[in-house]
Scaffold this active site. Structure first.
Site, PDB file in Angstrom:
ATOM      1  N   LYS A  23       0.839  -1.213   0.015  1.00  0.00           N
ATOM      2  CA  LYS A  23       0.044   0.040  -0.039  1.00  0.00           C
ATOM      3  C   LYS A  23       0.828   1.268   0.001  1.00  0.00           C
ATOM      4  O   LYS A  23       1.997   1.096   0.374  1.00  0.00           O
ATOM      5  CB  LYS A  23      -0.919  -0.044   1.430  1.00  0.00           C
ATOM      6  CG  LYS A  23      -0.026   0.134   2.778  1.00  0.00           C
ATOM      7  CD  LYS A  23       0.332   1.213   2.930  1.00  0.00           C
ATOM      8  CE  LYS A  23       1.326   1.153   4.522  1.00  0.00           C
ATOM      9  NZ  LYS A  23       2.002   2.375   4.892  1.00  0.00           N
ATOM     10  N   PRO A 105       9.958  -4.795  -0.616  1.00  0.00           N
ATOM     11  CA  PRO A 105      11.149  -4.394   0.000  1.00  0.00           C
ATOM     12  C   PRO A 105      10.606  -4.270   1.639  1.00  0.00           C
ATOM     13  O   PRO A 105       9.550  -3.639   1.755  1.00  0.00           O
ATOM     14  CB  PRO A 105      11.553  -3.168  -0.367  1.00  0.00           C
ATOM     15  CG  PRO A 105      11.014  -2.604  -1.466  1.00  0.00           C
ATOM     16  CD  PRO A 105       9.880  -3.520  -1.867  1.00  0.00           C
ATOM     17  N   ALA A 108      10.091  -0.290   4.171  1.00  0.00           N
ATOM     18  CA  ALA A 108       9.743   0.533   3.213  1.00  0.00           C
ATOM     19  C   ALA A 108       8.773   1.704   3.265  1.00  0.00           C
ATOM     20  O   ALA A 108       8.317   2.324   2.574  1.00  0.00           O
ATOM     21  CB  ALA A 108       9.646  -0.116   2.066  1.00  0.00           C
ATOM     22  N   GLY A 109       7.988   1.457   4.189  1.00  0.00           N
ATOM     23  CA  GLY A 109       6.648   2.108   4.310  1.00  0.00           C
ATOM     24  C   GLY A 109       5.389   1.851   3.299  1.00  0.00           C
ATOM     25  O   GLY A 109       4.364   2.396   3.244  1.00  0.00           O
ATOM     26  N   LEU A 110       5.595   0.475   2.952  1.00  0.00           N
ATOM     27  CA  LEU A 110       4.613  -0.231   1.742  1.00  0.00           C
ATOM     28  C   LEU A 110       3.751  -1.200   2.705  1.00  0.00           C
ATOM     29  O   LEU A 110       3.046  -1.677   1.900  1.00  0.00           O
ATOM     30  CB  LEU A 110       5.480  -0.584   0.649  1.00  0.00           C
ATOM     31  CG  LEU A 110       6.295   0.409  -0.103  1.00  0.00           C
ATOM     32  CD1 LEU A 110       7.075  -0.444  -1.055  1.00  0.00           C
ATOM     33  CD2 LEU A 110       5.250   1.107  -0.523  1.00  0.00           C
ATOM     34  N   GLY A 111       4.078  -1.296   4.066  1.00  0.00           N
ATOM     35  CA  GLY A 111       3.204  -2.517   4.503  1.00  0.00           C
ATOM     36  C   GLY A 111       3.196  -3.757   4.180  1.00  0.00           C
ATOM     37  O   GLY A 111       2.431  -4.625   4.422  1.00  0.00           O
ATOM     38  N   GLY A 112       4.652  -4.176   3.405  1.00  0.00           N
ATOM     39  CA  GLY A 112       4.692  -5.487   3.130  1.00  0.00           C
ATOM     40  C   GLY A 112       4.531  -6.558   4.110  1.00  0.00           C
ATOM     41  O   GLY A 112       3.893  -7.752   3.940  1.00  0.00           O
ATOM     42  N   GLY A 113       5.283  -6.543   5.096  1.00  0.00           N
ATOM     43  CA  GLY A 113       5.066  -7.413   6.236  1.00  0.00           C
ATOM     44  C   GLY A 113       3.715  -7.434   6.868  1.00  0.00           C
ATOM     45  O   GLY A 113       3.107  -8.401   7.304  1.00  0.00           O
ATOM     46  N   SER A 114       2.844  -6.127   6.885  1.00  0.00           N
ATOM     47  CA  SER A 114       1.631  -6.161   7.351  1.00  0.00           C
ATOM     48  C   SER A 114       0.781  -7.036   6.654  1.00  0.00           C
ATOM     49  O   SER A 114      -0.222  -7.976   6.837  1.00  0.00           O
ATOM     50  CB  SER A 114       0.873  -4.849   7.705  1.00  0.00           C
ATOM     51  OG  SER A 114       1.728  -3.984   8.577  1.00  0.00           O
ATOM     52  N   ASP A 147      -1.561  -1.766  10.700  1.00  0.00           N
ATOM     53  CA  ASP A 147      -1.912  -1.865   9.021  1.00  0.00           C
ATOM     54  C   ASP A 147      -2.644  -2.955   8.796  1.00  0.00           C
ATOM     55  O   ASP A 147      -2.874  -3.306   7.536  1.00  0.00           O
ATOM     56  CB  ASP A 147      -0.579  -1.558   8.417  1.00  0.00           C
ATOM     57  CG  ASP A 147      -0.166  -0.100   8.171  1.00  0.00           C
ATOM     58  OD1 ASP A 147      -1.032   0.904   8.578  1.00  0.00           O
ATOM     59  OD2 ASP A 147       0.735   0.338   8.029  1.00  0.00           O
TER      60      ASP A 147
HETATM   61  O1  C5P Z   1       1.007  -1.193  14.700  1.00  0.00           O
HETATM   62  P1  C5P Z   1       2.337  -1.323  14.355  1.00  0.00           P
HETATM   63  O2  C5P Z   1       3.038  -2.555  14.949  1.00  0.00           O
HETATM   64  O3  C5P Z   1       2.643  -1.177  12.876  1.00  0.00           O
HETATM   65  O4  C5P Z   1       3.465  -0.005  14.984  1.00  0.00           O
HETATM   66  C1  C5P Z   1       4.808  -0.029  15.000  1.00  0.00           C
HETATM   67  C2  C5P Z   1       5.317   0.992  15.974  1.00  0.00           C
HETATM   68  O5  C5P Z   1       4.779   2.279  15.340  1.00  0.00           O
HETATM   69  C3  C5P Z   1       4.430   1.112  17.334  1.00  0.00           C
HETATM   70  O6  C5P Z   1       5.168   0.315  18.132  1.00  0.00           O
HETATM   71  C4  C5P Z   1       4.557   2.568  17.616  1.00  0.00           C
HETATM   72  O7  C5P Z   1       5.838   2.766  18.069  1.00  0.00           O
HETATM   73  C5  C5P Z   1       4.456   3.137  16.358  1.00  0.00           C
HETATM   74  N1  C5P Z   1       2.990   3.555  15.982  1.00  0.00           N
HETATM   75  C6  C5P Z   1       2.351   4.641  16.475  1.00  0.00           C
HETATM   76  N2  C5P Z   1       1.079   5.043  16.248  1.00  0.00           N
HETATM   77  C7  C5P Z   1       0.532   4.252  15.360  1.00  0.00           C
HETATM   78  C8  C5P Z   1       0.916   3.324  14.706  1.00  0.00           C
HETATM   79  C9  C5P Z   1       2.283   2.949  14.964  1.00  0.00           C
HETATM   80  O8  C5P Z   1       2.967   5.198  17.566  1.00  0.00           O
HETATM   81  N3  C5P Z   1      -0.896   4.690  15.226  1.00  0.00           N
END
Ligand code: C5P
Length: 305
Positions: A23, A105, A108-114, A147
């Site tokens: 994404k 990758p 990358a901010g693309l959410g691949g792992g999610s 995500d």
């Molecule tokens: O939810 P996710 O595991 O993707 O979040 C990774 C990290 O990003 C969280 O541990 C937190 O430090 C930060 N985060 C946040 N607020 C969000 C989403 C993520 O602070 N809305």
């Protein structure tokens, strides 16, 4: 690619292959820090047609996980294994072999792992005859990451709360024909770090609520050029300050006829939108001469046909 399945008696698949997407955030507007440490936000998520591939087959017991990318962990820290463990904790059966063929990758901010986590939930649920309801899958997904619920549907969506409260939106017709170029340099960005840094940028930390509904209404009205002016990412404040190359990518794209260019999620991917394939491919071709050939670059239609 359509999912493939090998059928056993009673029509439960013995094996299954699914693609797992990614994404971009057309908007990521952070509204403030919450008492649980997460950040309240409003985000407009859009799927991008680039895929990893996950194969599932039934095994006697436990989760046996393999991956094409040797740099990724295979233990319980991998979101695929976490998702499989959460699935079996909930319904008591997940003896499965899972193989991940990685193309998107990481960091990358693309959410691949999610996406991999959500696809693992969908794949195991299919493999075991759908023991879990959609609502149960959403609940497990939200526990795996902010995500992850988005990727259960992979449709354009508004994300609220910490991003996990997802409302699926109708496709935006003004985006059909738009191409997206993605460039990910040879470094990733840590998401927790990016959020923690926001404390130094009070304007970015406390965004004005309402940007998401404004952008959605503008996209619905069909005014693409005005909509492009409304794309915004609060996390650019800390990330671009530390990695100025990402700002240079944006300037480069704008000089190459991009409609708009922005960082996706917490980076390090920069994306740019183009009016059609020709302009997008021209920008892609120009990247190596200016930035060398160590970047991951790709161009695809934003709306999959
Ligand atoms: O939810 P996710 O595991 O993707 O979040 C990774 C990290 O990003 C969280 O541990 C937190 O430090 C930060 N985060 C946040 N607020 C969000 C989403 C993520 O602070 N809305």
């Amino acid at each position: 690619m359509a999912p493939t399945a090998t059928l056993a008696p009673f029509f439960l698949p013995m094996s299954l292959t699914l693609r797992s997407g990614c994404k971009v955030n057309l908007l990521l507007n952070i509204l403030g820090k919450r008492s649980d440490g997460f950040h309240e936000l409003e985000t407009l998520l859009h799927p991008v047609g680039l895929y990893d591939e996950l194969s599932f087959s039934v095994a006697d017991r436990g989760v046996q996980f393999t991956c094409s990318d040797p740099s990724l962990p295979l233990d319980g820290s991998n979101l695929v294994v976490k998702a499989a463990n959460s699935f079996s904790a909930r319904c008591g059966r997940a003896g499965a072999r899972i193989h991940l063929h990685k193309r998107i990758p990481a960091a990358a901010g693309l959410g691949g792992g999610s996406g991999n986590a959500a696809t693992t939930l969908l794949g195991l649920n299919e493999l075991f005859g759908r023991p879990l309801t959609d609502a149960a899958l959403v609940e497990i997904a939200a526990g795996l990451g902010s995500d992850v619920p988005f990727f259960l549907r992979s449709k354009p969506a508004l994300g609220l709360g910490r991003g996990e409260k997802v409302t699926v939106l109708d496709p935006f017709s003004c985006l059909s024909g738009v191409w997206i170029v993605l460039v990910r340099p040879n470094f990733g960005v840590s998401t927790p770090w990016a959020y923690q840094e926001l404390v130094k940028y009070p304007v970015a930390l406390n965004g004005r609520p309402g940007r998401a509904s404004e952008l959605i209404a503008t996209l619905r009205s069909g005014d693409l050029s005005r909509a492009c002016g409304l794309l915004y990412n609060s996390l650019e404040a800390p990330v671009l300050a530390k990695y100025p190359l990402l700002e240079v990518f944006q300037e480069f794209f704008l000089h190459h006829q991009a409609l708009v260019s922005l960082m996706s999620g917490s980076g390090s991917t920069t994306f740019a939108l183009f009016d059609g394939e020709t302009a997008a491919q021209r920008a892609v071709k120009a990247i190596p001469a200016k930035f060398g050939d160590t970047n991951w670059i790709t161009a695809v239609p934003l709306v999959a046909s």
